[in-house]
Write a protein that holds these residues in place. Structure first.
Motif, PDB file in Angstrom:
ATOM      1  N   LEU A   1       0.829  -1.199   0.000  1.00  9.18           N
ATOM      2  CA  LEU A   1       0.000   0.000   0.000  1.00  9.18           C
ATOM      3  C   LEU A   1       0.869   1.256   0.000  1.00  9.18           C
ATOM      4  CD1 LEU A   1      -2.758   1.322   0.086  1.00  9.18           C
ATOM      5  CD2 LEU A   1      -2.741   1.073   2.589  1.00  9.18           C
ATOM      6  N   SER A   2       1.980   1.234   0.733  1.00 12.41           N
ATOM      7  CA  SER A   2       2.910   2.362   0.738  1.00 12.41           C
ATOM      8  C   SER A   2       3.411   2.643  -0.678  1.00 12.41           C
ATOM      9  CB  SER A   2       4.091   2.066   1.673  1.00 12.41           C
ATOM     10  OG  SER A   2       5.058   3.088   1.622  1.00 12.41           O
ATOM     11  N   CYS A   3       3.754   1.575  -1.403  1.00 10.41           N
ATOM     12  CA  CYS A   3       4.204   1.722  -2.798  1.00 10.41           C
ATOM     13  C   CYS A   3       3.109   2.301  -3.684  1.00 10.41           C
ATOM     14  CB  CYS A   3       4.613   0.355  -3.362  1.00 10.41           C
ATOM     15  SG  CYS A   3       6.213  -0.218  -2.829  1.00 10.41           S
ATOM     16  N   VAL A   4       1.903   1.791  -3.496  1.00  9.34           N
ATOM     17  CA  VAL A   4       0.771   2.252  -4.310  1.00  9.34           C
ATOM     18  C   VAL A   4       0.523   3.737  -4.086  1.00  9.34           C
ATOM     19  CG1 VAL A   4      -1.731   2.041  -4.621  1.00  9.34           C
ATOM     20  CG2 VAL A   4      -0.315  -0.018  -4.458  1.00  9.34           C
ATOM     21  N   LYS A   5       0.547   4.160  -2.823  1.00  6.05           N
ATOM     22  CA  LYS A   5       0.276   5.568  -2.504  1.00  6.05           C
ATOM     23  C   LYS A   5       1.335   6.499  -3.065  1.00  6.05           C
ATOM     24  CE  LYS A   5      -2.779   5.284   1.452  1.00  6.05           C
ATOM     25  NZ  LYS A   5      -3.074   5.840   2.780  1.00  6.05           N
ATOM     26  N   LYS A   6       2.558   5.991  -3.194  1.00  2.00           N
ATOM     27  CA  LYS A   6       3.646   6.799  -3.748  1.00  2.00           C
ATOM     28  C   LYS A   6       3.707   6.743  -5.276  1.00  2.00           C
ATOM     29  CE  LYS A   6       5.964   9.118  -0.643  1.00  2.00           C
ATOM     30  NZ  LYS A   6       6.212  10.564  -0.788  1.00  2.00           N
ATOM     31  N   GLY A   7       2.879   5.899  -5.881  1.00  2.00           N
ATOM     32  CA  GLY A   7       2.829   5.847  -7.336  1.00  2.00           C
ATOM     33  C   GLY A   7       3.761   4.840  -7.986  1.00  2.00           C
ATOM     34  N   TYR A   8       4.337   3.943  -7.194  1.00  2.00           N
ATOM     35  CA  TYR A   8       5.221   2.925  -7.766  1.00  2.00           C
ATOM     36  C   TYR A   8       4.444   1.945  -8.637  1.00  2.00           C
ATOM     37  CZ  TYR A   8       9.180   4.260  -4.762  1.00  2.00           C
ATOM     38  OH  TYR A   8      10.213   4.930  -4.167  1.00  2.00           O
ATOM     39  N   MET A   9       3.234   1.616  -8.203  1.00  2.00           N
ATOM     40  CA  MET A   9       2.429   0.647  -8.941  1.00  2.00           C
ATOM     41  C   MET A   9       0.960   0.866  -8.644  1.00  2.00           C
ATOM     42  SD  MET A   9       3.866  -2.448  -6.691  1.00  2.00           S
ATOM     43  CE  MET A   9       3.460  -2.702  -4.972  1.00  2.00           C
TER      44      MET A   9
ATOM     45  N   ASP B   1      -2.715  -0.706  -7.607  1.00  2.00           N
ATOM     46  CA  ASP B   1      -3.450  -1.797  -6.978  1.00  2.00           C
ATOM     47  C   ASP B   1      -4.658  -1.165  -6.300  1.00  2.00           C
ATOM     48  OD1 ASP B   1      -4.514  -3.758  -5.281  1.00  2.00           O
ATOM     49  OD2 ASP B   1      -2.563  -4.698  -4.962  1.00  2.00           O
ATOM     50  N   ASP B   2      -5.814  -1.371  -6.882  1.00  2.00           N
ATOM     51  CA  ASP B   2      -7.038  -0.740  -6.383  1.00  2.00           C
ATOM     52  C   ASP B   2      -7.662  -1.473  -5.200  1.00  2.00           C
ATOM     53  OD1 ASP B   2      -6.906   1.257  -8.292  1.00  2.00           O
ATOM     54  OD2 ASP B   2      -8.064   0.111  -9.767  1.00  2.00           O
TER      55      ASP B   2
ATOM     56  N   LEU C   1      -5.566  -8.765 -12.363  1.00  2.00           N
ATOM     57  CA  LEU C   1      -5.584  -9.407 -13.682  1.00  2.00           C
ATOM     58  C   LEU C   1      -6.977  -9.357 -14.301  1.00  2.00           C
ATOM     59  CD1 LEU C   1      -3.362 -12.570 -13.030  1.00  2.00           C
ATOM     60  CD2 LEU C   1      -2.719 -10.519 -14.310  1.00  2.00           C
ATOM     61  N   LEU C   2      -7.989  -9.496 -13.462  1.00  2.00           N
ATOM     62  CA  LEU C   2      -9.369  -9.428 -13.940  1.00  2.00           C
ATOM     63  C   LEU C   2      -9.639  -8.052 -14.550  1.00  2.00           C
ATOM     64  CD1 LEU C   2     -11.531 -11.640 -13.779  1.00  2.00           C
ATOM     65  CD2 LEU C   2     -12.415 -10.532 -11.726  1.00  2.00           C
ATOM     66  N   ASP C   3      -9.212  -6.993 -13.861  1.00  2.00           N
ATOM     67  CA  ASP C   3      -9.396  -5.632 -14.371  1.00  2.00           C
ATOM     68  C   ASP C   3      -8.642  -5.405 -15.670  1.00  2.00           C
ATOM     69  OD1 ASP C   3     -10.990  -5.013 -12.240  1.00  2.00           O
ATOM     70  OD2 ASP C   3      -9.491  -3.837 -11.159  1.00  2.00           O
ATOM     71  N   GLU C   4      -7.488  -6.061 -15.803  1.00  2.00           N
ATOM     72  CA  GLU C   4      -6.641  -5.880 -16.987  1.00  2.00           C
ATOM     73  C   GLU C   4      -7.063  -6.786 -18.148  1.00  2.00           C
ATOM     74  OE1 GLU C   4      -2.680  -6.658 -15.574  1.00  2.00           O
ATOM     75  OE2 GLU C   4      -2.995  -5.362 -13.836  1.00  2.00           O
ATOM     76  N   GLY C   5      -8.086  -7.628 -17.935  1.00  2.00           N
ATOM     77  CA  GLY C   5      -8.516  -8.554 -18.974  1.00  2.00           C
ATOM     78  C   GLY C   5      -7.515  -9.679 -19.200  1.00  2.00           C
TER      79      GLY C   5
ATOM     80  N   LEU D   1     -14.765  -6.209  -4.169  1.00  3.50           N
ATOM     81  CA  LEU D   1     -14.203  -7.540  -4.417  1.00  3.50           C
ATOM     82  C   LEU D   1     -15.308  -8.572  -4.648  1.00  3.50           C
ATOM     83  CD1 LEU D   1     -11.508  -7.542  -1.574  1.00  3.50           C
ATOM     84  CD2 LEU D   1     -11.063  -7.279  -4.011  1.00  3.50           C
ATOM     85  N   ARG D   2     -16.322  -8.523  -3.819  1.00  4.90           N
ATOM     86  CA  ARG D   2     -17.379  -9.540  -3.857  1.00  4.90           C
ATOM     87  C   ARG D   2     -18.061  -9.600  -5.219  1.00  4.90           C
ATOM     88  NH1 ARG D   2     -20.264  -7.411  -0.156  1.00  4.90           N
ATOM     89  NH2 ARG D   2     -21.878  -6.560  -1.521  1.00  4.90           N
ATOM     90  N   ASP D   3     -18.331  -8.428  -5.793  1.00  2.00           N
ATOM     91  CA  ASP D   3     -19.059  -8.386  -7.062  1.00  2.00           C
ATOM     92  C   ASP D   3     -18.260  -9.001  -8.205  1.00  2.00           C
ATOM     93  OD1 ASP D   3     -21.017  -7.140  -5.653  1.00  2.00           O
ATOM     94  OD2 ASP D   3     -20.682  -5.142  -6.486  1.00  2.00           O
TER      95      ASP D   3
END
Length: 339
Positions: free
Chosen positions: A23-31, A33-34, A99-103, A131-133
Motif C-alpha cells: 500500500l505504501s508503494c501504491v500511494k507513492k505511485g510505484y504501482m 493496486d485498487d 488481472l481481472l481488471d486488466e482482462g 471484491l465480492r461483485d
C-alpha cells in the motif's frame, strides 16, 4: 530446536507487513493496486528503500507472470489457451483482481493459505462489494467460518502446505486441471517451513504439473554480516527462516528444484534482477518518485533476496521463458501501473 524460533502467528503476521508495504508503494505511485487498501487496517509510510525493494519484487513477478500468460499463443490465435495459477501461502495478495481488471485473468486462479489467513481474506471479500461483485455468480459462495471462497474462476481454500496429502486433495477439490499450463507462486513461504517440507512441496509440484513455472521469491546469504543481522531481526519476531541453511545460495536454490524433478531452474539475486530484468522505462519512472540516497544499503539488501524460477515444459511452450528472454516485451507491465 529451530522450530522454537518460529511462531506460526508471527509468520502469518508477515502477511500484514507485506500488505502495508504494498500500500505504501501504491500511494507513492510505484504501482497500481485498487484493492490492497481493503486489507490494511493501519497504513504506514515505508522508507524509499523499502518502497523500491517491494517494487522490484513486484515488477519481476509481474514480468515473469506476463511471459507465462502469453506463452503458447501463436500470432494467428485470437483466443488465449487455458491456463491456471496456484498461489501457495497467498496471504492478502490481490493479483487475481488486478488481472481481472486488466482482462488477463487465467481460466482458474487458486489461492491457498492457513485457515486463519483465508478466513480473514474471505471476510474482507464478503464485506467489500468492490471484491465480492467480481467473483459472485450462480456457482459462487463465501464462507468465513470455513475460510473459503468458491467461484467458477477463483478459489480461496485453507490448507497446511506441509501436509502433502491434504494439499493434493485441496488442489483436486479446487478443480485444477493437472494437464493445463500452471504458474505456481511462493513468495517468502517455503523459507519459513522446515527443509523437508519445502523439498516435499517442490517435489509434489513437479510430479503434479507437467507443464508449469514455479516462481520463488525469498532470502539468501545468511552467513555474512548483513545476512546474520537479517536472521536475528526475523527470529526476534518469531519468524525464523527454517529452510535458509538448506538453500543459502543461488546455486542451492536452483538445486532445490533440479534435484526434485524440475527440468530447469534459474536463480538471480534481486540486485541483478533489478539491474538487468526490470523494465528500464519503469526504473526511470519510479526512480523519480522519491529522494533516494541509501545506495550502499540498497545493494546489500538486494543481494540478500532472490527470484528463482523453475520450469517443466511437457507442452514445449516455455522455450524462451525467463530472465534472458529477448528484448521484446511480452506484456507491457506499465499498463498495470499508475500513470
Amino acid at each position: 530446536m529451530a522450530e522454537s524460533r518460529s511462531n506460526r502467528a508471527a509468520v502469518q503476521a508477515t502477511n500484514d507487513d507485506a500488505s502495508a508495504s504494498k500500500l505504501s508503494c501504491v500511494k507513492k505511485g510505484y504501482m497500481k493496486d485498487d484493492y490492497v487498501h481493503l486489507f490494511v487496517k493501519r497504513p504506514l509510510r515505508r522508507s524509499p528503500i523499502i518502497n523500491r525493494g517491494y517494487f522490484s519484487r513486484w515488477a519481476a513477478f509481474r514480468k515473469l507472470l506476463a511471459q507465462f500468460l502469453e506463452s503458447g499463443i501463436s500470432s494467428n490465435e485470437t483466443a488465449q489457451p487455458k491456463k491456471q495459477i496456484l498461489s501457495l501461502g497467498a496471504g492478502f495478495d490481490t493479483t487475481y483482481f488486478q488481472l481481472l481488471d486488466e482482462g488477463k485473468a487465467p481460466f482458474l486462479y487458486v489461492e491457498l493459505d492457513f485457515k486463519e489467513v483465508t478466513s480473514k481474506k474471505a471476510a474482507v471479500i464478503e464485506n467489500s462489494s468492490q471484491l465480492r461483485d467480481k467473483i459472485l455468480g450462480a456457482n459462487s459462495s463465501i464462507s468465513v467460518e470455513e475460510g473459503q471462497v468458491l467461484s467458477d474462476h477463483y478459489k480461496l481454500l485453507p490448507v497446511d502446505l506441509r501436509d502433502i496429502p491434504k494439499l493434493r486433495d485441496v488442489v483436486s477439490f479446487a478443480g485444477m486441471d493437472l494437464s493445463l499450463p500452471t504458474f505456481i507462486i511462493a513468495e517468502c513461504v517455503l523459507i519459513y517451513l522446515d527443509p523437508d517440507s519445502s523439498r516435499a512441496i517442490v517435489n509434489w509440484a513437479s510430479k503434479t504439473f507437467s507443464t508449469a513455472v514455479f516462481f520463488l521469491y525469498e532470502q539468501i546469504h545468511p552467513d555474512d554480516a548483513f545476512g546474520h543481522q537479517m536472521i536475528i531481526n526475523l527470529e526476534s519476531r518469531g519468524c525464523a527462516l527454517l529452510s535458509i541453511d538448506a538453500s543459502p545460495t543461488l546455486l542451492a536454490k536452483e538445486r532445490l528444484f533440479l534435484e526434485n524433478g524440475w527440468q530447469r531452474a534459474v536463480a538471480w539475486d534481486m540486485l541483478k534482477v533489478y539491474g538487468s530484468f526490470v523494465d528500464t522505462q519503469e526504473k526511470r519512472r519510479i526512480e523519480r518518485l522519491e529522494l533516494f540516497d541509501e545506495f550502499e544499503e540498497w545493494h546489500m539488501m538486494q543481494e540478500h533476496y532472490c527470484v528463482t524460477y523453475a520450469v517443466n515444459d511437457a507442452m514445449g511452450i516455455f522455450g524462451d521463458f525467463g530472465f534472458t528472454r529477448g528484448s521484446r516485451e511480452s506484456m507491457n507491465i506499465s499498463s498495470a501501473m499508475s500513470p
